[in-house]
Design an enzyme around this catalytic site. Sequence first.
Site, PDB file in Angstrom:
ATOM      1  N   HIS A 253      12.988  22.787  -9.467  1.00 22.57           N
ATOM      2  CA  HIS A 253      11.561  22.618  -9.206  1.00 22.57           C
ATOM      3  C   HIS A 253      11.341  22.184  -7.756  1.00 22.57           C
ATOM      4  CE1 HIS A 253       9.997  22.987 -13.330  1.00 22.57           C
ATOM      5  NE2 HIS A 253      11.164  22.485 -13.696  1.00 22.57           N
ATOM      6  N   GLU A 255       9.436  19.809  -6.810  1.00 24.19           N
ATOM      7  CA  GLU A 255       9.475  18.354  -6.777  1.00 24.19           C
ATOM      8  C   GLU A 255      10.917  17.848  -6.699  1.00 24.19           C
ATOM      9  OE1 GLU A 255       6.321  19.468  -9.950  1.00 24.19           O
ATOM     10  OE2 GLU A 255       8.054  20.397  -8.942  1.00 24.19           O
TER      11      GLU A 255
END
Length: 277
Positions: A253, A255
């Site tokens: 991801h 993030e």
Amino acid sequence: MFIGIIGTPCSGKHTVAGWLVKEHNFKALSLCESKHDDFHPLIFTSAENLLLYVTENWDDNFVTCDIDSEEILASYRRRPFFLLIAVDGPVMLRYERYRNRKCKLEKPLQSLEQFIESNDYSVFQYSSKSPSHSPSLSSSLYNMTSTSDLTIVNTFHELSCFYSHLAALEITNNERLRPMWDSYFMYMADLAAKRSNCMKRRVGCILVRNHRVVATGYNGTPIGLKNCNEGGCPKCNLGSNCGDKSDSCLCLHAEENALLEAGRARVGEESILYCNT
């Protein structure tokens, strides 16, 4: 604020300028004698003199419709208080406005074909009468419009409806000139997403602490593996639905990548993560 307005013939750019003058106390500026007497514009002999005046009075509000070249636009663009608005509308509706205007003034009318020819030259510097001529898009209305900060499409038959639309746009909001922190970092997240190599979706992330960027990230395969868009992740390249075979997905991801890039010590307390998912 200094607003410059460009637009196609009879799109309503002077209507927008007039609305700013009447509703928001903007002062109209012009490089020639204005046909819109209700504006009472200040007249300047050159774009340089106009810009000098605006710069010396930068905390006031000004509007001009006299931007006919990229050179003039580029000089205005250097100022942090300048905003470019482009106005456009359907050709047939603009021709209707043109006819109504000319009829009121009892002046000769162009045919629809002549109006479109004039429009094409104004926008693209193209004329069907000289098809061999290569237009210079670098100085065309089309090219300037593509760089506008705000594009207004005027499809309104009634001025009152158009004015309501203009009010809803919040043209004079200072965030159009300088975005607030949250908007600024979300723009950066959108930009980071363009680096994504994931075949499923593009996601960008910005990790911020005390208004300072700690790290950026975007989704895709880990460092050292083949990029997802080059076949690095079998799941994404097979087009599996979200949630299916998630244990076989190799992509990280956005993030995760941002946090891995930053490291625990650099993240610290009161950090904010901006993500465009």
